[in-house]
Scaffold this motif. Structure first.
Motif, PDB file in Angstrom:
ATOM      1  N   VAL A   1       2.037   1.388  -0.600  1.00 17.99           N
ATOM      2  CA  VAL A   1       0.821   1.729  -1.349  1.00 17.99           C
ATOM      3  C   VAL A   1      -0.409   1.555  -0.473  1.00 17.99           C
ATOM      4  O   VAL A   1      -1.337   2.380  -0.496  1.00 17.99           O
ATOM      5  CB  VAL A   1       0.717   0.852  -2.614  1.00 17.99           C
ATOM      6  CG1 VAL A   1      -0.618   1.089  -3.322  1.00 17.99           C
ATOM      7  CG2 VAL A   1       1.868   1.149  -3.559  1.00 17.99           C
ATOM      8  N   MET A   2      -0.430   0.498   0.339  1.00 13.89           N
ATOM      9  CA  MET A   2      -1.548   0.263   1.244  1.00 13.89           C
ATOM     10  C   MET A   2      -1.678   1.386   2.269  1.00 13.89           C
ATOM     11  O   MET A   2      -2.774   1.708   2.718  1.00 13.89           O
ATOM     12  CB  MET A   2      -1.379  -1.069   1.966  1.00 13.89           C
ATOM     13  CG  MET A   2      -1.471  -2.286   1.070  1.00 13.89           C
ATOM     14  SD  MET A   2      -3.105  -2.469   0.320  1.00 13.89           S
ATOM     15  CE  MET A   2      -4.126  -2.676   1.775  1.00 13.89           C
ATOM     16  N   HIS A   3      -0.551   2.010   2.630  1.00 11.51           N
ATOM     17  CA  HIS A   3      -0.560   3.095   3.617  1.00 11.51           C
ATOM     18  C   HIS A   3      -0.626   4.468   2.964  1.00 11.51           C
ATOM     19  O   HIS A   3      -0.517   5.489   3.645  1.00 11.51           O
ATOM     20  CB  HIS A   3       0.682   3.006   4.501  1.00 11.51           C
ATOM     21  CG  HIS A   3       0.714   1.779   5.356  1.00 11.51           C
ATOM     22  ND1 HIS A   3       1.888   1.249   5.874  1.00 11.51           N
ATOM     23  CD2 HIS A   3      -0.274   0.948   5.776  1.00 11.51           C
ATOM     24  CE1 HIS A   3       1.608   0.165   6.574  1.00 11.51           C
ATOM     25  NE2 HIS A   3       0.301  -0.034   6.533  1.00 11.51           N
ATOM     26  N   GLY A   4      -0.765   4.487   1.641  1.00 18.26           N
ATOM     27  CA  GLY A   4      -0.891   5.749   0.928  1.00 18.26           C
ATOM     28  C   GLY A   4       0.401   6.517   0.770  1.00 18.26           C
ATOM     29  O   GLY A   4       0.387   7.734   0.583  1.00 18.26           O
ATOM     30  N   THR A   5       1.556   5.823   0.823  1.00 16.72           N
ATOM     31  CA  THR A   5       2.852   6.509   0.732  1.00 16.72           C
ATOM     32  C   THR A   5       3.654   6.063  -0.488  1.00 16.72           C
ATOM     33  O   THR A   5       4.866   6.234  -0.534  1.00 16.72           O
ATOM     34  CB  THR A   5       3.688   6.253   1.995  1.00 16.72           C
ATOM     35  OG1 THR A   5       3.883   4.838   2.149  1.00 16.72           O
ATOM     36  CG2 THR A   5       2.996   6.821   3.220  1.00 16.72           C
TER      37      THR A   5
ATOM     38  N   TRP B   1      -2.728  -6.936   4.691  1.00 13.93           N
ATOM     39  CA  TRP B   1      -3.289  -6.222   5.840  1.00 13.93           C
ATOM     40  C   TRP B   1      -2.485  -6.383   7.129  1.00 13.93           C
ATOM     41  O   TRP B   1      -2.847  -5.808   8.150  1.00 13.93           O
ATOM     42  CB  TRP B   1      -4.721  -6.707   6.082  1.00 13.93           C
ATOM     43  CG  TRP B   1      -5.645  -6.345   4.958  1.00 13.93           C
ATOM     44  CD1 TRP B   1      -6.138  -5.106   4.659  1.00 13.93           C
ATOM     45  CD2 TRP B   1      -6.196  -7.246   3.978  1.00 13.93           C
ATOM     46  NE1 TRP B   1      -6.947  -5.180   3.549  1.00 13.93           N
ATOM     47  CE2 TRP B   1      -7.015  -6.479   3.112  1.00 13.93           C
ATOM     48  CE3 TRP B   1      -6.077  -8.620   3.748  1.00 13.93           C
ATOM     49  CZ2 TRP B   1      -7.694  -7.031   2.040  1.00 13.93           C
ATOM     50  CZ3 TRP B   1      -6.750  -9.173   2.682  1.00 13.93           C
ATOM     51  CH2 TRP B   1      -7.548  -8.387   1.841  1.00 13.93           C
ATOM     52  N   GLY B   2      -1.423  -7.151   7.123  1.00 12.52           N
ATOM     53  CA  GLY B   2      -0.628  -7.367   8.323  1.00 12.52           C
ATOM     54  C   GLY B   2       0.374  -6.252   8.569  1.00 12.52           C
ATOM     55  O   GLY B   2       0.559  -5.346   7.756  1.00 12.52           O
ATOM     56  N   ALA B   3       1.064  -6.358   9.698  1.00 11.70           N
ATOM     57  CA  ALA B   3       2.054  -5.344  10.070  1.00 11.70           C
ATOM     58  C   ALA B   3       3.347  -5.507   9.292  1.00 11.70           C
ATOM     59  O   ALA B   3       4.080  -4.536   9.100  1.00 11.70           O
ATOM     60  CB  ALA B   3       2.327  -5.410  11.570  1.00 11.70           C
ATOM     61  N   TYR B   4       3.659  -6.740   8.859  1.00 12.48           N
ATOM     62  CA  TYR B   4       4.899  -7.005   8.131  1.00 12.48           C
ATOM     63  C   TYR B   4       4.623  -7.084   6.625  1.00 12.48           C
ATOM     64  O   TYR B   4       3.583  -7.587   6.205  1.00 12.48           O
ATOM     65  CB  TYR B   4       5.532  -8.312   8.600  1.00 12.48           C
ATOM     66  CG  TYR B   4       6.072  -8.261  10.006  1.00 12.48           C
ATOM     67  CD1 TYR B   4       7.350  -7.760  10.269  1.00 12.48           C
ATOM     68  CD2 TYR B   4       5.316  -8.718  11.077  1.00 12.48           C
ATOM     69  CE1 TYR B   4       7.858  -7.719  11.565  1.00 12.48           C
ATOM     70  CE2 TYR B   4       5.812  -8.683  12.380  1.00 12.48           C
ATOM     71  CZ  TYR B   4       7.076  -8.182  12.609  1.00 12.48           C
ATOM     72  OH  TYR B   4       7.571  -8.130  13.886  1.00 12.48           O
TER      73      TYR B   4
END
Length: 315
Positions: A146-150, A269-272
């Protein structure tokens, strides 16, 4: 150590219900490798007495297994268990000297070294009838999408399913109710105190609640954060480790609040997708500082503020 193992029985039973005998196999393998590694290092390399039955190596193996997917190849489990004891514990001098939680050292090492295998989640057996797929995305993966819009938050399981454990994830983390039973047992037996786990859970609830209130379409509800990933497992059984956590109630509160904040920050906001393991390890490094500056004063010792007042009067 054995009291904590008793508290883990509900989560272990639910992992067997969810993932079958593979949960037993991975747990037994992790425990065996942890015990053999500690035995080899203490007796062969360091020529010390054998304390492998004190429960610490067994607990490290169980907690490591609970942080792994039930489909993980056996040789990766062996590597993780070896790293947990040899690097996370014995390289510092053994029990009581290690700075970081050994099980989390092993888990993070595997996550960085084998990211594909460590993020492939088999569909729990109790969900196979409803979902015709061998693997599934975890709720944290959905939230990261969701954070990446997917993705959409509507793809998350219901709050009741998350609480009961009807969702994919690591073996010992899926059922919040089973882990809470362990928390109540340890509080009743006074194995742990309430400051660390409760401060973590409250901080995550408040911080994620503020984010959800600001943008409910982008940030998941606070109860979703509480019941997903390794939050419950980490807050109850890993952040409360005697060796790597602060010794004073005030230090434990600060420690817990910082873990909660870091967990939500990394998750959001992290990568994982998961941030609990990294948050605990980061705060493990600050435990000596908290023990030094938030520690109890010795009988008769004057507080810094009192010393300052006396110095001013003398001047």
């Amino acid at each position: 150590m054995y009291g904590v193992l008793i508290a883990l029985i509900p989560a272990f039973a639910f992992s067997i219900y969810s993932f079958g005998w593979s949960a037993v196999w991975i747990t037994v393998l992790a425990v065996a490798v942890c015990m053999l590694t500690e035995l080899f290092i203490t007796r062969i390399m360091l020529h010390r007495d054998n304390h492998v039955l004190d429960g610490s190596a067994i607990l490290t193996g169980v907690l490591l297994a609970f942080n792994l997917p039930s489909s993980l190849p056996w040789w990766i489990v062996v590597i993780g268990a070896f790293i947990a004891i040899a690097v996370g514990k014995m390289s510092f001098g053994g029990l009581g000297n290690n700075i970081f939680n050994p099980a989390l050292v092993g888990r993070v090492f595997l996550l960085i070294s084998f990211p594909a295998q460590m993020t492939t989640w088999p569909t729990p057996l109790n969900m196979l009838k409803a979902v015709d797929a061998e693997t599934m995305a975890t709720p944290l993966s959905v939230m990261k999408g969701v954070m990446h819009g997917t993705g959409s938050l509507s793809d998350l399981p219901s709050s009741l399913d998350l609480f009961l454990g009807l969702n994919p994830g690591s073996m010992g983390e899926v059922s919040a109710v089973a882990l809470l039973l362990g928390l109540l047992y340890m509080l009743y037996r006074k194995i742990i105190t309430w400051q660390t786990p409760i401060s973590i859970l409250l901080t995550v609830f408040v911080f994620s609640g503020i984010l959800h209130w600001a943008n409910p379409e982008l940030f998941a509800a606070p109860w979703v954060h509480l019941c997903t990933g390794g939050l419950m497992l980490g807050a109850i059984f890993m952040a409360t480790d005697y060796v790597t956590s602060p010794i004073t109630p005030r230090g434990q509160l600060i420690y817990g609040v910082c873990i909660g904040l870091l967990t939500v920050i990394i998750r959001t906001w992290g990568a994982y997708p998961e941030g609990m393991s990294f948050a605990i390890l980061i705060m493990n490094a600050f435990t000596p500082i908290l023990n030094k500056y938030v520690g109890p004063h010795h009988f008769g010792e004057k507080k810094p503020r009192e010393k300052k007042k006396e110095a001013v009067k003398a001047a």
